[in-house]
Design a protein around this motif. Structure first.
Motif, PDB file in Angstrom:
ATOM      1  N   ARG A 169     -11.357   0.115 -28.191  1.00 12.39           N
ATOM      2  CA  ARG A 169     -11.935   1.465 -28.866  1.00 12.39           C
ATOM      3  C   ARG A 169     -12.934   2.214 -27.968  1.00 12.39           C
ATOM      4  NH1 ARG A 169     -12.168   1.284 -34.741  1.00 12.39           N
ATOM      5  NH2 ARG A 169     -10.745   0.000 -35.647  1.00 12.39           N
ATOM      6  N   VAL A 170     -13.048   3.319 -28.198  1.00 13.97           N
ATOM      7  CA  VAL A 170     -14.154   4.099 -27.465  1.00 13.97           C
ATOM      8  C   VAL A 170     -15.101   4.722 -28.452  1.00 13.97           C
ATOM      9  CG1 VAL A 170     -14.748   6.191 -25.857  1.00 13.97           C
ATOM     10  CG2 VAL A 170     -12.818   4.500 -25.508  1.00 13.97           C
ATOM     11  N   ASP A 171     -16.256   4.242 -28.502  1.00 12.97           N
ATOM     12  CA  ASP A 171     -17.439   4.748 -29.545  1.00 12.97           C
ATOM     13  C   ASP A 171     -16.730   4.530 -30.954  1.00 12.97           C
ATOM     14  OD1 ASP A 171     -18.961   5.640 -27.413  1.00 12.97           O
ATOM     15  OD2 ASP A 171     -18.148   7.549 -27.487  1.00 12.97           O
ATOM     16  N   GLY A 172     -16.291   3.404 -31.071  1.00 18.48           N
ATOM     17  CA  GLY A 172     -15.717   3.034 -32.392  1.00 18.48           C
ATOM     18  C   GLY A 172     -14.158   3.586 -32.836  1.00 18.48           C
ATOM     19  N   VAL A 173     -14.073   4.624 -31.974  1.00 20.38           N
ATOM     20  CA  VAL A 173     -12.471   5.240 -32.518  1.00 20.38           C
ATOM     21  C   VAL A 173     -11.447   4.426 -31.566  1.00 20.38           C
ATOM     22  CG1 VAL A 173     -11.166   7.295 -32.314  1.00 20.38           C
ATOM     23  CG2 VAL A 173     -13.635   7.200 -32.705  1.00 20.38           C
ATOM     24  N   PRO A 174     -10.182   3.899 -32.389  1.00 17.73           N
ATOM     25  CA  PRO A 174      -9.293   3.488 -31.776  1.00 17.73           C
ATOM     26  C   PRO A 174      -8.670   4.105 -30.602  1.00 17.73           C
ATOM     27  CG  PRO A 174      -9.003   3.167 -34.242  1.00 17.73           C
ATOM     28  CD  PRO A 174     -10.125   4.267 -33.961  1.00 17.73           C
ATOM     29  N   LEU A 175      -8.417   3.682 -29.367  1.00 17.96           N
ATOM     30  CA  LEU A 175      -7.987   4.269 -28.434  1.00 17.96           C
ATOM     31  C   LEU A 175      -6.839   5.116 -28.517  1.00 17.96           C
ATOM     32  CD1 LEU A 175      -9.090   4.405 -25.400  1.00 17.96           C
ATOM     33  CD2 LEU A 175      -7.500   2.524 -24.804  1.00 17.96           C
ATOM     34  N   ALA A 176      -5.790   4.918 -29.373  1.00 17.79           N
ATOM     35  CA  ALA A 176      -4.589   5.280 -29.777  1.00 17.79           C
ATOM     36  C   ALA A 176      -4.702   6.525 -30.340  1.00 17.79           C
ATOM     37  CB  ALA A 176      -3.414   4.425 -30.593  1.00 17.79           C
ATOM     38  N   GLU A 177      -5.903   6.975 -31.177  1.00 21.75           N
ATOM     39  CA  GLU A 177      -6.010   7.920 -31.652  1.00 21.75           C
ATOM     40  C   GLU A 177      -6.462   9.456 -30.809  1.00 21.75           C
ATOM     41  OE1 GLU A 177      -8.814   7.925 -35.165  1.00 21.75           O
ATOM     42  OE2 GLU A 177      -7.664   5.940 -35.838  1.00 21.75           O
ATOM     43  N   TYR A 178      -6.808   8.935 -29.577  1.00 19.46           N
ATOM     44  CA  TYR A 178      -7.157  10.055 -28.488  1.00 19.46           C
ATOM     45  C   TYR A 178      -5.740  10.680 -27.869  1.00 19.46           C
ATOM     46  CZ  TYR A 178     -11.919   8.567 -28.363  1.00 19.46           C
ATOM     47  OH  TYR A 178     -13.359   8.171 -28.892  1.00 19.46           O
ATOM     48  N   GLU A 179      -6.038  12.053 -28.190  1.00 19.03           N
ATOM     49  CA  GLU A 179      -4.760  12.805 -27.592  1.00 19.03           C
ATOM     50  C   GLU A 179      -4.349  12.429 -26.376  1.00 19.03           C
ATOM     51  OE1 GLU A 179      -3.264  17.516 -27.941  1.00 19.03           O
ATOM     52  OE2 GLU A 179      -5.130  17.174 -26.584  1.00 19.03           O
ATOM     53  N   GLU A 180      -5.035  12.597 -25.314  1.00 21.44           N
ATOM     54  CA  GLU A 180      -4.518  12.299 -23.940  1.00 21.44           C
ATOM     55  C   GLU A 180      -4.071  10.878 -23.831  1.00 21.44           C
ATOM     56  OE1 GLU A 180      -3.768  13.012 -19.958  1.00 21.44           O
ATOM     57  OE2 GLU A 180      -4.249  14.364 -21.621  1.00 21.44           O
ATOM     58  N   ILE A 181      -4.594   9.917 -24.487  1.00 17.14           N
ATOM     59  CA  ILE A 181      -3.801   8.629 -24.442  1.00 17.14           C
ATOM     60  C   ILE A 181      -2.531   8.466 -25.167  1.00 17.14           C
ATOM     61  CG2 ILE A 181      -4.161   6.136 -25.342  1.00 17.14           C
ATOM     62  CD1 ILE A 181      -6.388   6.915 -23.240  1.00 17.14           C
ATOM     63  N   GLN A 182      -2.238   9.348 -26.408  1.00 19.93           N
ATOM     64  CA  GLN A 182      -0.932   9.456 -26.742  1.00 19.93           C
ATOM     65  C   GLN A 182       0.070  10.303 -25.755  1.00 19.93           C
ATOM     66  OE1 GLN A 182      -1.911  11.811 -30.244  1.00 19.93           O
ATOM     67  NE2 GLN A 182      -2.979  10.332 -31.258  1.00 19.93           N
ATOM     68  N   HIS A 183      -0.581  11.310 -25.080  1.00 20.26           N
ATOM     69  CA  HIS A 183       0.186  11.951 -23.930  1.00 20.26           C
ATOM     70  C   HIS A 183       0.656  10.864 -22.679  1.00 20.26           C
ATOM     71  CE1 HIS A 183       1.620  14.892 -21.037  1.00 20.26           C
ATOM     72  NE2 HIS A 183       0.828  14.221 -20.286  1.00 20.26           N
ATOM     73  N   LEU A 184      -0.442   9.887 -22.451  1.00 25.91           N
ATOM     74  CA  LEU A 184       0.103   9.182 -21.218  1.00 25.91           C
ATOM     75  C   LEU A 184       1.094   8.130 -21.736  1.00 25.91           C
ATOM     76  CD1 LEU A 184      -3.385   8.024 -19.991  1.00 25.91           C
ATOM     77  CD2 LEU A 184      -1.858   9.517 -18.901  1.00 25.91           C
ATOM     78  N   ILE A 185       1.082   7.658 -22.908  1.00 25.13           N
ATOM     79  CA  ILE A 185       1.861   6.611 -23.187  1.00 25.13           C
ATOM     80  C   ILE A 185       3.175   7.194 -23.843  1.00 25.13           C
ATOM     81  CG2 ILE A 185       2.504   4.818 -25.277  1.00 25.13           C
ATOM     82  CD1 ILE A 185      -0.405   4.220 -25.165  1.00 25.13           C
ATOM     83  N   GLY A 186       3.114   8.437 -24.417  1.00 20.95           N
ATOM     84  CA  GLY A 186       4.551   9.369 -24.777  1.00 20.95           C
ATOM     85  C   GLY A 186       5.256   9.567 -23.394  1.00 20.95           C
ATOM     86  N   GLN A 187       4.524   9.747 -22.213  1.00 26.33           N
ATOM     87  CA  GLN A 187       5.359  10.216 -21.102  1.00 26.33           C
ATOM     88  C   GLN A 187       5.842   8.948 -20.420  1.00 26.33           C
ATOM     89  OE1 GLN A 187       5.625  13.526 -19.931  1.00 26.33           O
ATOM     90  NE2 GLN A 187       7.148  12.588 -19.355  1.00 26.33           N
ATOM     91  N   SER A 188       5.174   7.858 -20.633  1.00 25.82           N
ATOM     92  CA  SER A 188       5.786   6.847 -20.013  1.00 25.82           C
ATOM     93  C   SER A 188       6.918   5.999 -20.893  1.00 25.82           C
ATOM     94  CB  SER A 188       4.599   5.672 -19.942  1.00 25.82           C
ATOM     95  OG  SER A 188       3.665   6.007 -19.204  1.00 25.82           O
ATOM     96  N   LEU A 189       6.766   6.336 -22.293  1.00 21.77           N
ATOM     97  CA  LEU A 189       8.093   6.073 -23.120  1.00 21.77           C
ATOM     98  C   LEU A 189       9.435   6.871 -22.668  1.00 21.77           C
ATOM     99  CD1 LEU A 189       6.314   5.454 -26.455  1.00 21.77           C
ATOM    100  CD2 LEU A 189       7.465   3.869 -25.221  1.00 21.77           C
ATOM    101  N   ALA A 190       9.089   7.933 -22.631  1.00 23.28           N
ATOM    102  CA  ALA A 190      10.053   9.018 -22.200  1.00 23.28           C
ATOM    103  C   ALA A 190      10.778   8.775 -20.853  1.00 23.28           C
ATOM    104  CB  ALA A 190       9.530  10.508 -22.361  1.00 23.28           C
ATOM    105  N   ASP A 191       9.715   8.476 -19.876  1.00 20.45           N
ATOM    106  CA  ASP A 191      10.409   8.235 -18.561  1.00 20.45           C
ATOM    107  C   ASP A 191      11.044   6.689 -18.587  1.00 20.45           C
ATOM    108  OD1 ASP A 191       9.224  10.386 -17.753  1.00 20.45           O
ATOM    109  OD2 ASP A 191       7.774   9.391 -16.338  1.00 20.45           O
TER     110      ASP A 191
END
Length: 599
Positions: free
Chosen positions: A308-330
Motif C-alpha cells: 500500500r502507499v499511504d493506505g491505498v492499495p497499490l493496485a488502485e493507482y492508475e500507473e500501476i494498472q498501466h504497468l501490469i496491464g502492459q506486461s500482461l498484454a506483452d
C-alpha cells in the motif's frame, strides 16, 4: 519463384511475414488462428508436469546462482533422461515431441532454473540430436545416432574471438595429402555446454573447387591438438556451462565432415545447420523469454497484493494498472508469436521467417516485462533474493531474472544486427526480383479480413484497419528505397533505415497475430483476450508509427562525423574529464590494467 529468392524463402510455400514483405496483409493465412491439436496438447500437459518436478528435484536455483555451477550429478541425470532428446525418435531414446511440446518443456524447466533450461535447449536446438535427423545415410549418421542414443552432450562451436557477425570463419579445415582427413585449426568462444561436451560441431572454412565453403566438422574434444581454452562467466545465467576451444592441426576423418548441397545464397553458417539454428532460437531464446515474463507476472501480482502507499492499495493507482496491464498484454503477444511460429508449418506454410524474427520479438517483449517489474518493485526488485530472505521479505529472484533476460537479447545475435540482416538478406530481395504482390493477395485475404473484424471489438477493429493501411505504406516506402538506391551496396549502407524497415514489418506481423489469437480465444470463451489485444496493439501501432517515421527520414544528424572524431581522438575529449578510466584485473589481486588511451 522456382529459385529461392533468399536464404529462407521456400518456393511454393509462403508465410504470413513473407507476404508482408511482398506488400500484402494475408489475414487468410492467420485467421482462424491455429490451436495445438488436442491429443498433442494433452501429451504436452503431462510432459510439462513431469519436467517441472524433474527440474525441482535436480537443482536448487539459488545454489546454482551462488556457486556458478550446475552440479555434475544434475548433468549425469540429464544424460540418463530423455530431456536431451526431446524430438529424437524413440529408437534413439528420444521423446519424439512436436515443436510446440518441446518448446513447452524447455519453458517449464527454464522457469525453475534458466541455466538448466539452456543446457536442455542447446542439446535440442544446435546439438547433434536434431542434426542427426537431417544427415544422409552413412558412417557419420551411424556414429552420431549411436552416441545420441547413449546420452551424448555436445557443443556447437561457431563464434570466434573476432566476433560472431563475420561471414567468414577464420577456423580452417585443410585436407591432408592423402585426402583421408582434414587438419582443423582455429579458436572458438562462447560455446554452450563446452565445459563437459563429449563432441564438438565446429564450423570451419574449407577450400573446395577454388572457393571457400563453410562446413560442419565433428571433432572429439579429447583429440590431440584440442584444448579447452576458457570457461566463460556472464553477468547473468550463472551456472550455464559455456566456454571455448583452441584447435591446432586437429586430425578429423573425412567422413566426419558434414557435406551439404551448395546453397544458392551465402549464409553465416552452413545452410542446413543454419535452418536448425533458426528453429533452435525458439528453444534457446523464446522459451526462456516466455518463462521469465510469466514469472514476472506472478511476482508482480504478489507484490501489488501486499503493498500500500499511504493506505491505498497499490493496485488502485492508475500507473500501476498501466504497468501490469502492459506486461500482461506483452506476455499474451509473446505466446501468440511462439504458438504461430511453431504451428504454422502444420498448415503448409514456411515457418522460417516468423522463427527468425521471433528471437528479437520474444526477447524484447520479455525485457519490457522484466524492466517494468523492476520499476514496480523498486529497491526490493534490485535487491538480491538472498538479501531479501535474510530480512524476512519474500525472496523473489527478480534481480537474477533481470540479468538473465538481458542475455536473451544478445544470445543468438544482437537485436539490431538481426534486424539489419533481415532487411538486407530478405525484405528487399522481393523488390529486386519484381515479385511483389500483384493484388491477388488482397483478394485472397478479403473474406478473412471481414470475418476477423467481425470477431473483434470495435477498438480492435480499428487496430486491424490501421495495420492494413500500414502494410500499404510499408510497401510504398520499401519500393521508394529500392528505387532511390538501385545498387545493393548503397542500399545496404543505409543501416539505420533498414533496421527501422525490419522492425516496422515485424511489428505489423506481431500485432496481426495478437488480433487473430484474440479472436480464437474469444470463440473459446476467453472474455479477456480482446482487452489484452487492445493494449498490445495500441502500443504496437505507436511503435509502427515511429519506425515508419525513421524509415521515411531524408535527413539525420551526422552521427558518422561525431563518431569518427571520437574514435580517432580528434574531438569530444572533454566528455571523459574527471573520471578514472583504468580497470582492475580480478585475477591479479586488484592490479590495474591500463584503460584506453584518451590523450
Amino acid at each position: 519463384m522456382s529459385r529461392p529468392l533468399n536464404a529462407i524463402n521456400v518456393p511454393g510455400r509462403t508465410s504470413f511475414l513473407e507476404e508482408i514483405f511482398r506488400g500484402a496483409l494475408r489475414l487468410d493465412l492467420v485467421h482462424p488462428f491455429p490451436a495445438q491439436p488436442e491429443s498433442d496438447r494433452k501429451q504436452g500437459d503431462a510432459l510439462v508436469a513431469e519436467a517441472k518436478e524433474f527440474a525441482r528435484g535436480l537443482v536448487d536455483p539459488a545454489l546454482v546462482e551462488k556457486s556458478g555451477e550446475l552440479p555434475r550429478e544434475a548433468i549425469k541425470r540429464l544424460r540418463e533422461s530423455g530431456y536431451l532428446k526431446l524430438q529424437s525418435p524413440r529408437k534413439l531414446g528420444g521423446l519424439a515431441l512436436s515443436d510446440l511440446n518441446a518448446f513447452r518443456v524447455i519453458q517449464a524447466i527454464s522457469s525453475w532454473s534458466l541455466p538448466l533450461g539452456l543446457v536442455v535447449a542447446v542439446q535440442n536446438s544446435i546439438g547433434f540430436a536434431p542434426l542427426v535427423q537431417i544427415l544422409p545415410e552413412g558412417p557419420l549418421r551411424d556414429m552420431l545416432s549411436e552416441r545420441v542414443a547413449r546420452g551424448l552432450i555436445s557443443a556447437f562451436a561457431d563464434t570466434e574471438p573476432s566476433g560472431a557477425a563475420n561471414l567468414r570463419r577464420e577456423t580452417v579445415a585443410v585436407p591432408t595429402e592423402d585426402g583421408h582427413a582434414y587438419l582443423v585449426s582455429g579458436e572458438k568462444v562462447f560455446s554452450g555446454n563446452a565445459p563437459f561436451a563429449e563432441l564438438l560441431g565446429v564450423v570451419a572454412t574449407v577450400q573446395e573447387d577454388g572457393r571457400e565453403m563453410r562446413r560442419l566438422v565433428v571433432v572429439d574434444p579429447d583429440a590431440p591438438g584440442v584444448r579447452r581454452s576458457a570457461e566463460h562467466e556472464f553477468m547473468g545465467i550463472k551456472g550455464f556451462p559455456n566456454g571455448g576451444f583452441t584447435l591446432d592441426r586437429v586430425r578429423v576423418p573425412r567422413d566426419h565432415v558434414f557435406v551439404e548441397k551448395p546453397s544458392a545464397h551465402d549464409v553465416r553458417i552452413t545452410a542446413q545447420a543454419g535452418g536448425l539454428a533458426i528453429l533452435g532460437r525458439m528453444y534457446l531464446i523464446a522459451a526462456p523469454s516466455l518463462a521469465i515474463a510469466k514469472l514476472c507476472l506472478e511476482w508482480s501480482r504478489g507484490f501489488v497484493r501486499r503493498r500500500r502507499v499511504d493506505g491505498v492499495p497499490l493496485a488502485e493507482y492508475e500507473e500501476i494498472q498501466h504497468l501490469i496491464g502492459q506486461s500482461l498484454a506483452d506476455t499474451f503477444a509473446l505466446e501468440a508469436v511462439a504458438e504461430w511460429s511453431l504451428l504454422c508449418e502444420d498448415a503448409g506454410l514456411n515457418p522460417l521467417f516468423e522463427q527468425v524474427v521471433a528471437k528479437n520479438l520474444c526477447s524484447l517483449l520479455c525485457w519490457g516485462v522484466v524492466d517494468r517489474t523492476m520499476s514496480l518493485f523498486a529497491a526490493e526488485g534490485y535487491e538480491t533474493a538472498a538479501s531479501k530472505a535474510a530480512r524476512g521479505a519474500p525472496p523473489v529472484p527478480l534481480e537474477r531474472s533481470f540479468r538473465d533476460a538481458r542475455n536473451l537479447r544478445i544470445s543468438g545475435g544482437v537485436d539490431f544486427q538481426l534486424d539489419y540482416w533481415l532487411s538486407k538478406l530478405a525484405i528487399f530481395s522481393y523488390h529486386r526480383a519484381g515479385v511483389l504482390d500483384d493484388g491477388r493477395g488482397a483478394e485472397q485475404a478479403a473474406e478473412a479480413r471481414e470475418l476477423l473484424a467481425a470477431a473483434l471489438t470495435p477498438r480492435n477493429q480499428r487496430h486491424l484497419a490501421e495495420l492494413h493501411d500500414s502494410v500499404e505504406e510499408f510497401r510504398a516506402r520499401c519500393a521508394a528505397l529500392a528505387k532511390a538506391y538501385p545498387d545493393d551496396e548503397t542500399l545496404f549502407a543505409q543501416e539505420h533505415t533498414l533496421i527501422a524497415v525490419a522492425r516496422w514489418a515485424t511489428e505489423i506481423m506481431a500485432a496481426s497475430l495478437v488480433l487473430a489469437r484474440a479472436a480464437r480465444r474469444t470463440a473459446e470463451h476467453d472474455t479477456e483476450a480482446q482487452d489484452l489485444a487492445d493494449i498490445y496493439c495500441t502500443g504496437a501501432l505507436r511503435r509502427i508509427a515511429e519506425y515508419a517515421r525513421e524509415a521515411l527520414e531524408e535527413e539525420r544528424p551526422d552521427t558518422g562525423r561525431v563518431t569518427q572524431r571520437w574514435i580517432t581522438g580528434d574531438g569530444h575529449g572533454g566528455l571523459l574529464d574527471d573520471i578514472v578510466a583504468d580497470v582492475t584485473d580480478p585475477d591479479t589481486s586488484g592490479s590495474e590494467v591500463p584503460g584506453p588511451d584518451v590523450s
